[in-house]
Design an enzyme around this catalytic site. Structure first.
Site, short mmCIF file in Angstrom:
data_model
loop_
_atom_site.label_atom_id
_atom_site.label_comp_id
_atom_site.label_asym_id
_atom_site.label_seq_id
_atom_site.Cartn_x
_atom_site.Cartn_y
_atom_site.Cartn_z
N TYR A 143 51.91 47.59 0.95
CA TYR A 143 51.50 47.03 2.25
C TYR A 143 51.19 48.15 3.25
O TYR A 143 50.09 48.20 3.79
CB TYR A 143 52.63 46.15 2.77
CG TYR A 143 52.34 45.42 4.06
CD1 TYR A 143 51.48 44.32 4.08
CD2 TYR A 143 52.93 45.82 5.26
CE1 TYR A 143 51.23 43.64 5.27
CE2 TYR A 143 52.68 45.14 6.44
CZ TYR A 143 51.82 44.05 6.44
OH TYR A 143 51.58 43.38 7.62
N GLN A 207 69.87 47.81 12.42
CA GLN A 207 68.44 48.16 12.51
C GLN A 207 67.78 47.31 13.59
O GLN A 207 68.23 46.18 13.84
CB GLN A 207 67.73 47.99 11.15
CG GLN A 207 67.53 46.58 10.64
CD GLN A 207 68.71 46.04 9.84
OE1 GLN A 207 69.85 46.38 10.09
NE2 GLN A 207 68.44 45.15 8.90
#
Ligand code: NAD
Ligand code: UDP
Length: 311
Positions: A143, A207
């Site tokens: 990707y 995160q």
């Protein structure tokens, strides 16, 4: 204008078709229905200004249009990793086909690029002049690197063939019409909370991501397309940054769910932090996001409540 939207049956593409039709344009929506669904555009079928074409962007096609929005590409890690070779073909061959068409018919083309071109960024927040920190051989590379080559192709067609390009780097966007099994974090957490299932936080949840509501994003996208000269790349996203654990807690609070947060393994190469610097978009497009996370989540929760009731 006559406008082509690739990936028209997907989350962002279907909303974009709605907006373009509202503005009075003629829209051709193209999709291979890999992650998109006819349900997202069924309300447009029968509209004389809308045409839906089943086509894979890997194959060439020639259409007489003034604008091309190239959104065709699976966006969720679960889906783009399902068939990684196909994902990279979609970004690279799809881009070559769309740029070739833009060159032939002298259309302006906007590429839906991504914050993933920055990889796991070592610069924070990310500005457009940061070249990124991307693993070329990891599970996200199909990707990330596909989108990076797509950007390269845009700029080479621009320099070599004077194709009018607009490169937009989209940061995590959410809203109604995401697929319930999409696999991205906002839809996963909302669907889990509404079903009373465990909320799956990958890793320790520290995160970060910066979440943009779909309506804001589309204004930025259409503003960039109609800018008289700006090629980009331009970051479009919401700079308000949250940890994934904060997102989980917020979704539980807004749904009133009894779901528990559970930890699952962190996928490899998962970026640790992400926040767009949108100085360029503010200056050149007079654009900034308006919808706060809470407000956007409430609208998205209402949408998924409807979807789950029908299922
Ligand atoms: P989505 O998966 O809902 O939509 C993608 C659409 O493209 C689907 O309808 C799918 O069937 C179609 N498609 C996939 N491969 C195709 C092919 N080979 N030929 C024709 N159609 C194909 O994803 P989305 O969130 O709507 O993303 C749209 C675009 O925006 C993608 O290019 C994505 O990479 C980009 N983007 C999205 C985000 C986000 O947060 N939503 C972030 C960065 C970039
Ligand atoms: N994530 C999570 N639980 C989920 C889905 C995703 O904790 O059920 C995490 C994922 O590991 C990542 C963040 O949420 O750190 C955003 O993931 P998403 O797939 O939505 O987007 P991307 O990683 O491409 O930004």
């Amino acid at each position: 204008m006559k406008i082509l939207v690739t990936g028209a049956a997907g989350f962002l593409g279907s909303h974009l078709c709605d907006r373009l039709l509202e503005q009075g344009h003629e829209v051709i929506g193209l999709d291979n229905f890999f992650t998109g669904s006819k349900r997202n555009v069924e309300h447009l079928v029968g509209n004389p200004s809308f045409e839906l074409v089943r086509h894979d962007v890997i194959e060439p096609i020639l259409l007489e249009v003034d604008r091309i929005y190239n959104l065709a590409c699976p966006a969720s890690p679960v889906h783009y990793q399902y068939n990684p070779v196909k994902t990279i073909k979609t970004s690279v061959m799809g881009m070559i086909n769309m740029l070739g068409m833009a060159k032939r018919v002298r259309a302006r083309i906007l590429q839906a690029s991504t914050s993933e071109v920055y990889g796991d960024p070592e610069v924070h927040p990310q500005r457009e002049d940061y070249w990124g920190h991307v693993n070329p051989i990891g599970i996200r590379s199909c990707y990330d690197e596909g989108k990076r080559v797509a950007e390269t192709l845009c700029f080479d067609y621009h320099r070599q063939n004077a194709v009018e390009i607009r490169v937009m780097r989209i940061f995590n966007t959410y809203g109604p019409r995401m697929h319930p099994d999409d696999g991205r974090v906002v839809s996963n957490f909302i669907v889990q909370a509404l079903r009373g299932d465990d909320i799956t936080v990958y890793g320790d949840g520290s995160q970060t991501r910066s979440f943009c509501y779909v309506d804001d994003l589309l204004k930025g996208m259409m503003g960039l397309m109609e800018h008289p000269s700006l090629t980009g790349p331009v970051n479009i996203g919401n700079p308000n940054e949250f940890t994934i654990r904060q997102l989980a807690e917020q979704v539980i609070a807004l749904t009133g769910s009894k779901s528990k947060i559970v930890a699952k393994p962190l996928p490899s190469d998962d970026p640790k932090q992400r926040q767009p610097d949108i100085t360029l978009a503010r200056k050149e497009l007079a654009w900034e996001p308006k919808v706060e996370l809470r407000e956007g989540l409430l609208k998205t929760i209402a949408y998924f409540e409807g979807v789950l009731k029908k299922a």
